[in-house]
Design a protein around this motif. Structure first.
Motif, PDB file in Angstrom:
ATOM      1  N   GLY B  60     -13.651  -6.623  30.215  1.00 37.07           N
ATOM      2  CA  GLY B  60     -14.011  -5.283  30.665  1.00 37.07           C
ATOM      3  C   GLY B  60     -13.590  -4.196  29.695  1.00 37.07           C
ATOM      4  N   LEU B  61     -13.157  -4.600  28.506  1.00 35.68           N
ATOM      5  CA  LEU B  61     -12.709  -3.628  27.510  1.00 35.68           C
ATOM      6  C   LEU B  61     -13.910  -3.025  26.779  1.00 35.68           C
ATOM      7  CD1 LEU B  61      -9.799  -2.846  26.814  1.00 35.68           C
ATOM      8  CD2 LEU B  61      -9.934  -4.378  24.856  1.00 35.68           C
ATOM      9  N   TYR B  62     -14.927  -3.863  26.523  1.00 38.18           N
ATOM     10  CA  TYR B  62     -16.199  -3.378  25.975  1.00 38.18           C
ATOM     11  C   TYR B  62     -17.264  -3.571  27.036  1.00 38.18           C
ATOM     12  CZ  TYR B  62     -14.145  -3.996  21.275  1.00 38.18           C
ATOM     13  OH  TYR B  62     -13.370  -3.942  20.170  1.00 38.18           O
ATOM     14  N   ARG B  63     -18.291  -2.748  26.968  1.00 40.57           N
ATOM     15  CA  ARG B  63     -19.446  -2.970  27.845  1.00 40.57           C
ATOM     16  C   ARG B  63     -20.582  -3.521  27.017  1.00 40.57           C
ATOM     17  NH1 ARG B  63     -21.192   1.525  31.858  1.00 40.57           N
ATOM     18  NH2 ARG B  63     -22.443  -0.213  32.612  1.00 40.57           N
ATOM     19  N   ARG B  64     -21.250  -4.534  27.543  1.00 38.49           N
ATOM     20  CA  ARG B  64     -22.325  -5.166  26.776  1.00 38.49           C
ATOM     21  C   ARG B  64     -23.534  -4.236  26.708  1.00 38.49           C
ATOM     22  NH1 ARG B  64     -22.340  -7.066  31.933  1.00 38.49           N
ATOM     23  NH2 ARG B  64     -24.358  -7.268  32.969  1.00 38.49           N
ATOM     24  N   ASP B  65     -24.318  -4.384  25.624  1.00 44.18           N
ATOM     25  CA  ASP B  65     -25.526  -3.581  25.473  1.00 44.18           C
ATOM     26  C   ASP B  65     -26.685  -4.253  26.198  1.00 44.18           C
ATOM     27  OD1 ASP B  65     -24.026  -1.955  23.842  1.00 44.18           O
ATOM     28  OD2 ASP B  65     -24.648  -2.987  22.011  1.00 44.18           O
ATOM     29  N   ALA B  66     -26.665  -5.596  26.217  1.00 42.23           N
ATOM     30  CA  ALA B  66     -27.736  -6.337  26.873  1.00 42.23           C
ATOM     31  C   ALA B  66     -27.217  -7.703  27.251  1.00 42.23           C
ATOM     32  CB  ALA B  66     -28.936  -6.462  25.931  1.00 42.23           C
ATOM     33  N   GLY B  67     -27.985  -8.427  28.039  1.00 41.65           N
ATOM     34  CA  GLY B  67     -27.584  -9.764  28.441  1.00 41.65           C
ATOM     35  C   GLY B  67     -27.005  -9.770  29.844  1.00 41.65           C
ATOM     36  N   ALA B  68     -26.724 -10.978  30.353  1.00 42.18           N
ATOM     37  CA  ALA B  68     -26.289 -11.108  31.739  1.00 42.18           C
ATOM     38  C   ALA B  68     -24.882 -11.681  31.827  1.00 42.18           C
ATOM     39  CB  ALA B  68     -27.257 -12.003  32.504  1.00 42.18           C
ATOM     40  N   LEU B  69     -24.140 -11.248  32.835  1.00 44.81           N
ATOM     41  CA  LEU B  69     -22.785 -11.724  33.098  1.00 44.81           C
ATOM     42  C   LEU B  69     -22.697 -12.067  34.583  1.00 44.81           C
ATOM     43  CD1 LEU B  69     -19.860 -12.089  32.132  1.00 44.81           C
ATOM     44  CD2 LEU B  69     -19.510  -9.661  32.419  1.00 44.81           C
ATOM     45  N   HIS B  70     -22.433 -13.342  34.883  1.00 42.20           N
ATOM     46  CA  HIS B  70     -22.360 -13.771  36.276  1.00 42.20           C
ATOM     47  C   HIS B  70     -20.988 -14.346  36.575  1.00 42.20           C
ATOM     48  CE1 HIS B  70     -26.745 -13.651  35.890  1.00 42.20           C
ATOM     49  NE2 HIS B  70     -26.750 -13.471  37.199  1.00 42.20           N
ATOM     50  N   LEU B  71     -20.410 -13.919  37.689  1.00 40.24           N
ATOM     51  CA  LEU B  71     -19.135 -14.454  38.138  1.00 40.24           C
ATOM     52  C   LEU B  71     -19.393 -15.185  39.447  1.00 40.24           C
ATOM     53  CD1 LEU B  71     -16.047 -14.328  37.441  1.00 40.24           C
ATOM     54  CD2 LEU B  71     -15.920 -12.444  39.047  1.00 40.24           C
ATOM     55  N   GLU B  72     -19.126 -16.479  39.481  1.00 41.70           N
ATOM     56  CA  GLU B  72     -19.421 -17.287  40.671  1.00 41.70           C
ATOM     57  C   GLU B  72     -20.868 -17.084  41.120  1.00 41.70           C
ATOM     58  OE1 GLU B  72     -17.069 -19.157  42.467  1.00 41.70           O
ATOM     59  OE2 GLU B  72     -15.200 -18.512  41.536  1.00 41.70           O
ATOM     60  N   GLY B  73     -21.763 -16.981  40.187  1.00 39.91           N
ATOM     61  CA  GLY B  73     -23.172 -16.848  40.528  1.00 39.91           C
ATOM     62  C   GLY B  73     -23.633 -15.433  40.800  1.00 39.91           C
ATOM     63  N   GLU B  74     -22.668 -14.498  40.952  1.00 31.75           N
ATOM     64  CA  GLU B  74     -23.033 -13.113  41.254  1.00 31.75           C
ATOM     65  C   GLU B  74     -23.076 -12.305  39.962  1.00 31.75           C
ATOM     66  OE1 GLU B  74     -23.551 -11.778  44.406  1.00 31.75           O
ATOM     67  OE2 GLU B  74     -23.468 -13.862  45.093  1.00 31.75           O
ATOM     68  N   PRO B  75     -24.108 -11.481  39.798  1.00 34.21           N
ATOM     69  CA  PRO B  75     -24.112 -10.630  38.603  1.00 34.21           C
ATOM     70  C   PRO B  75     -23.010  -9.581  38.696  1.00 34.21           C
ATOM     71  CG  PRO B  75     -25.971 -10.108  40.027  1.00 34.21           C
ATOM     72  CD  PRO B  75     -25.300 -11.312  40.624  1.00 34.21           C
ATOM     73  N   VAL B  76     -22.305  -9.369  37.601  1.00 30.77           N
ATOM     74  CA  VAL B  76     -21.243  -8.364  37.598  1.00 30.77           C
ATOM     75  C   VAL B  76     -21.370  -7.501  36.357  1.00 30.77           C
ATOM     76  CG1 VAL B  76     -19.504  -9.546  39.001  1.00 30.77           C
ATOM     77  CG2 VAL B  76     -19.696 -10.067  36.564  1.00 30.77           C
ATOM     78  N   ASP B  77     -20.758  -6.332  36.433  1.00 26.81           N
ATOM     79  CA  ASP B  77     -20.783  -5.389  35.319  1.00 26.81           C
ATOM     80  C   ASP B  77     -19.450  -4.657  35.322  1.00 26.81           C
ATOM     81  OD1 ASP B  77     -21.575  -3.842  33.246  1.00 26.81           O
ATOM     82  OD2 ASP B  77     -22.829  -2.502  34.433  1.00 26.81           O
ATOM     83  N   PHE B  78     -18.607  -4.978  34.367  1.00 29.88           N
ATOM     84  CA  PHE B  78     -17.270  -4.378  34.363  1.00 29.88           C
ATOM     85  C   PHE B  78     -17.245  -3.102  33.532  1.00 29.88           C
ATOM     86  CE2 PHE B  78     -16.098  -9.041  34.677  1.00 29.88           C
ATOM     87  CZ  PHE B  78     -15.980  -8.992  36.047  1.00 29.88           C
ATOM     88  N   HIS B  79     -16.704  -2.039  34.138  1.00 33.93           N
ATOM     89  CA  HIS B  79     -16.562  -0.780  33.415  1.00 33.93           C
ATOM     90  C   HIS B  79     -15.155  -0.625  32.863  1.00 33.93           C
ATOM     91  CE1 HIS B  79     -20.308   1.162  35.054  1.00 33.93           C
ATOM     92  NE2 HIS B  79     -20.197   0.056  35.734  1.00 33.93           N
ATOM     93  N   SER B  80     -14.221  -1.419  33.388  1.00 32.58           N
ATOM     94  CA  SER B  80     -12.834  -1.242  32.955  1.00 32.58           C
ATOM     95  C   SER B  80     -12.086  -2.564  33.100  1.00 32.58           C
ATOM     96  CB  SER B  80     -12.145  -0.183  33.817  1.00 32.58           C
ATOM     97  OG  SER B  80     -11.944  -0.705  35.115  1.00 32.58           O
ATOM     98  N   THR B  81     -10.933  -2.629  32.453  1.00 34.80           N
ATOM     99  CA  THR B  81     -10.107  -3.829  32.559  1.00 34.80           C
ATOM    100  C   THR B  81      -9.639  -4.014  33.999  1.00 34.80           C
ATOM    101  OG1 THR B  81      -8.236  -2.475  31.904  1.00 34.80           O
ATOM    102  CG2 THR B  81      -9.278  -3.778  30.184  1.00 34.80           C
ATOM    103  N   ALA B  82      -9.457  -2.904  34.726  1.00 29.24           N
ATOM    104  CA  ALA B  82      -9.002  -3.019  36.113  1.00 29.24           C
ATOM    105  C   ALA B  82     -10.033  -3.759  36.952  1.00 29.24           C
ATOM    106  CB  ALA B  82      -8.749  -1.624  36.689  1.00 29.24           C
ATOM    107  N   GLN B  83     -11.320  -3.485  36.702  1.00 23.26           N
ATOM    108  CA  GLN B  83     -12.375  -4.145  37.478  1.00 23.26           C
ATOM    109  C   GLN B  83     -12.426  -5.637  37.210  1.00 23.26           C
ATOM    110  OE1 GLN B  83     -16.031  -2.127  36.653  1.00 23.26           O
ATOM    111  NE2 GLN B  83     -15.611  -0.481  38.118  1.00 23.26           N
ATOM    112  N   SER B  84     -12.345  -6.010  35.954  1.00 21.05           N
ATOM    113  CA  SER B  84     -12.427  -7.434  35.642  1.00 21.05           C
ATOM    114  C   SER B  84     -11.197  -8.156  36.189  1.00 21.05           C
ATOM    115  CB  SER B  84     -12.587  -7.638  34.127  1.00 21.05           C
ATOM    116  OG  SER B  84     -11.427  -8.130  33.553  1.00 21.05           O
TER     117      SER B  84
END
Lengths: 342, 507
Positions: B60-84
């Motif tokens: 969650g330190l960088y935000r991706r420009d493109a591509g997919a990130l899934h946690l346990e099958g759920e799409p996620v998008d981290f804005h900060s280290t706290a979220q991840s």
């Protein structure tokens, strides 16, 4: 390698506890020594009505400001504007009593604290969002706030007769033999100390000061905490401003002049590391006490007026050198300890 | 080894075709990673392959420009280290990030302390839990001491304790063994295996193949910011991994010019600084480019800095053109014709706030001065000569150096040394963070310098650069020279082996 974790030996735990406490204890002992010496040379230093009262009363206001300053320094910042905040809020206090006759005292307190908090918010916002070092930002606001104060006050001054007697009584009155101002200062101190020690957000202030980058990686809300620290410092300076008006009665445009340096000096003498992460508000409060009590006792001991500032300077430098030596020694000891338990 | 059933289950974390760029530099072209629960996954690749960028996106330190990130099958998008972190992802960086002034216990629980009434932190509960975690990990660390003074290994254990207290489902370890001794590595591995057996997903980034094969179940190879392949560890070999890591043609980007190789110019013998580098000996001849290869942290830059006199060394000698160079004096080194283009050009190579002209003439200040004063005209003239010869692209010679692109900044650093007419030039990571086009220009410059008879020692983590530019390749690993290859013999595989292999895996 051992495979079981056993409780570490108690002596070590209490050893560290002692070491941490030692700093505050040391200041307390120094304070007692100063009082004893001054009293031996001139018994009225303590053993007179005024002597005892001044002993408690004089440092109370600076204590309040130093507590706020310590909170900011712990986050590896500094607030140079507190003296100007004291000046502005002290004048506001007088103005409110003159312009709004019959205004409840509580409202005046809230107004003073509120203005202080607002000025602190401005400091904090500039530091947290503009990412400019606090030293520079608050040096700027020191002059800006004082400038506003001078423009507002002009050659005017608030006199004791402008303020209601009930309010003035707060500044000079006693409760079970102890000045009310001192009681207020101690309440502020206890609340701040409890907060810093026992609440998550309080501990996070230490974490931020200890290593800001790590705090960021931990996901701590660094910006919000730093902002809050400046608001707290401003609010406490605001409170001190109101109390200043109550204590001295007269307020001109240079009220609180130079207090920022005394407050920083008090924190440093009390063991609050200027690089953040270390120290307690107890230390800062004791530092404020020591600083002003020494100031008062120097003439008694026979030190020339001219030398008093130099003595204070030596005290501050001595405190920093002592901290550095202690820190190096502790670091070495901690490394050695680790080697031994291997 | 994991059971087969976990293969079909939802992956703990899955990244597919993740992209991240910084300005014009693409750090991650297409990063993919699929982490199974109850498995340790190795992530390998050369320096700059994009592993760290991938990890920082997970953290969650960088935000991706493109591509997919899934946690346990759920799409996620981290804005900060706290979220991840809140989502159950813990990342342990190569350098542990702890608060030195706070106690071990506080470091583990910072921001998540157990609280009771009025939000009061329950210190005893917190301490007990820390003790319980340490007991489970089988380590003895005093929970009350400050983390200041702890070894890197202990600090990593604290990072792991943090992850456990967080009940992290995904644990990423970025080169955790780089600074550990053998026993400490074993302890770390025992902990990692027990975490795997609890059903957590672990990522292990390492350059040490023996460790990868010892610990991991699966391996993913990255190269040039892109995913290459994922294999069960049992079905692959070191050779195959190395081939995948380096497997690209050494591009034609390297315009190596043939130069006449002359006498020994820089002779280093038995250079030793305990704990940093040991018994390093090599020679660089006039007109020769010698590549110094190895992994980050192998001690290459340290040797360069010692030769130049910035860092001390305990024993050994450095000679330039036959005359011994006293240790610890960059001033003398410069006077004898040695130049150092440092790794961090922004901090160590340039005065960013000053003009291009001022920077170019820094090394020849004294020569330009007359009666102790530097004349602007002379400064500009010297600067103009070199800036145009190196084709520095700047609006004006009095532009602030900080406003130039990375490639042009590097040219300014090179111009600085060239104007001083050096005999030996040490360049440390000369093209790091420079776009491909300018890279080629820097390479051409280095080649021309060699042609003019300058002895060039080039430190580089980019294998193609070393192989494309160098007449000879030296390889360092863990503070020692472990290989020397002539240009003809320097294959990517051979250099990689020398840079990474532990004794047991050396053929």
């Amino acid at each position: 390698m051992t495979t079981t974790a056993t409780a570490p030996a108690r002596p070590f735990v209490s050893g560290v506890g002692h070491l941490l406490k030692a700093r505050e204890t040391g200041i307390a002992i120094a304070l007692v020594l100063v009082v004893v010496v001054a009293t031996a040379l001139n018994p009225t230093f303590v053993f007179s009505n005024d002597g005892f009262r001044d002993l408690l009363l004089t440092p109370s206001l600076l204590m309040v400001v130093a507590v706020g300053q310590a909170v900011v320094i712990i986050t590896r910042n500094v607030d140079l504007s507190v003296g100007s905040v004291v000046g502005l809020t002290a004048y506001l206090t007088g103005r409110l009593f003159i312009d709004l006759p019959g205004i409840p005292i509580v409202v005046v307190f809230l107004a003073g604290i509120g203005l202080g908090a607002l000025l602190g918010l401005i400091n904090g916002a500039l530091v947290a969002f503009a990412k400019v070092p606090a030293l520079v930002i608050t040096l700027g606001t020191l002059y800006v706030y004082r400038g506003i104060n001078v423009a507002w006050t002009g050659s005017d001054r608030i006199n004791a007769s402008d303020m209601p007697a009930a309010f003035r009584a707060l500044g000079t009155g006693k409760l079970v033999g102890i000045p009310i101002l001192t009681i207020l200062a101690v309440v502020v101190l206890v609340v701040a100390a409890w907060y810093l020690r026992n609440l998550r957000s309080g501990r996070e202030l230490y974490a931020i000061g200890s290593d800001p980058d790590a705090a960021h990686l931990y996901g701590l809300r660094v910006t919000r905490r730093v902002l809050a620290a400046f608001v707290a410092s401003g609010a406490l300076a605001g409170l001190a401003g109101v109390l200043f008006a109550a204590r001295y009665g007269t307020v001109s445009s240079n009220a609180g002049f130079g207090w920022e340096l005394q407050a920083i000096g008090a924190a440093v003498i009390g063991g609050v590391a200027i690089s953040g992460g270390i120290g307690t508000v107890w230390g800062a409060a004791l530092g404020a006490y020591l600083l002003l009590t020494i100031n008062r006792s120097l003439p008694i001991v026979g030190v020339d007026d001219f030398w008093q500032r130099a003595v204070v300077g030596v005290l501050i430098i001595g405190a920093i050198v002592l901290d550095r030596v202690l820190a190096l020694r502790q670091h070495r000891r901690l490394v050695e300890e680790r080697e031994e338990t291997r | 080894m994991q059971s087969d059933s976990t293969h079909t289950a939802t992956p703990a974390l899955e990244l597919s075709r993740v992209v991240k760029s910084f300005g014009a530099v693409v750090a991650l072209r297409s990063g993919s990673l699929r982490l199974e629960k109850g498995s340790i996954h190795a992530l390998v690749g050369e320096n700059g392959a994009g592993k760290s960028t991938l990890v920082k996106i997970i953290a969650g330190l960088y935000r991706r420009d493109a591509g997919a990130l899934h946690l346990e099958g759920e799409p996620v998008d981290f804005h900060s280290t706290a979220q991840s972190k809140a989502a159950g992802i813990a990342v342990i960086y190569q350098e542990p990030t702890l608060f030195p002034d706070l106690s071990v216990t506080e470091n583990i629980f910072m921001g998540r302390q157990p609280v009771g009434r009025f939000g009061r932190i329950e210190r005893k509960a917190m301490r007990d839990e820390a003790m319980a975690i340490f007991a489970r990990l089988g380590v003895r660390i005093d929970p009350d001491r400050p983390t200041d003074g702890l070894s890197i290994a202990d600090q990593q254990i604290i990072e792991i304790a943090k992850a456990i207290s967080l009940d992290a489902r995904v644990l990423v370890m970025d080169e955790p063994t780089a600074a550990l001794s053998g026993i400490e590595v074993e302890r770390l591995f025992a902990v990692a295996r027990s975490l795997r057996d609890e059903g957590r997903a672990l990522v292990f980034i390492s350059h040490r193949f023996d460790e990868v094969f010892d610990l991991c179940d699966t391996v993913t190879v990255m190269r040039d910011g892109a995913y290459i392949d994922t294999l069960p560890i049992a079905e692959t070999t070191v050779d195959e991994l190395v081939r995948m890591m380096v497997g690209r043609d050494v591009t034609e980007l390297f315009p190596k010019l043939s130069a006449e190789i002359g006498d020994d110019v820089l002779v280093v013998e038995g250079l030793t600084q305990p704990g940093v580098f040991h018994d390093v000996s090599f020679t660089v001849r006039a007109g020769e480019i010698v590549g110094l290869s190895g992994l980050v942290g192998a001690g290459r830059s340290e040797v360069a800095r010692a030769v130049f006199g910035v860092d001390p060394y305990q024993s050994g000698t450095v000679r330039v053109a036959g005359r011994p160079l006293p240790p610890g004096s960059p001033r003398v080194a410069m006077a004898r014709g040695v130049g150092l283009v440092p790794e961090d050009r922004r901090k160590q190579g340039l005065v960013l706030d000053q003009s291009v002209a001022r920077n170019v003439t820094l090394a020849v200040r004294e020569r330009l001065a007359r009666y102790g004063l530097i004349w602007g005209a002379r400064e500009n003239e010297a600067a103009r000569t070199w800036a145009s010869r190196l084709e520095v692209k700047t609006a004006a010679l009095d532009a602030e150096t900080g406003t130039l692109s990375g490639g042009n900044q590097q040219k300014v650093v090179l111009a600085k040394w060239l104007s001083s007419d050096p005999k030996v030039l040490i360049v440390d990571e000369p093209t790091r963070g420079i776009d491909v086009g300018t890279k080629a220009e820097v390479h051409r410059l280095l080649s021309q310098l060699a042609q003019r008879g300058i002895a060039v020692l080039m430190i580089s983590s980019e294998l193609p650069e070393v192989l494309g530019m160098a007449d000879r390749v030296l390889v360092m690993r863990e503070g020692r020279l472990t290989g020397e290859f002539d240009r003809a013999d320097a294959t990517p595989e051979a250099v990689m082996y020398a840079a990474t292999a532990h004794e047991e895996t050396v053929r």
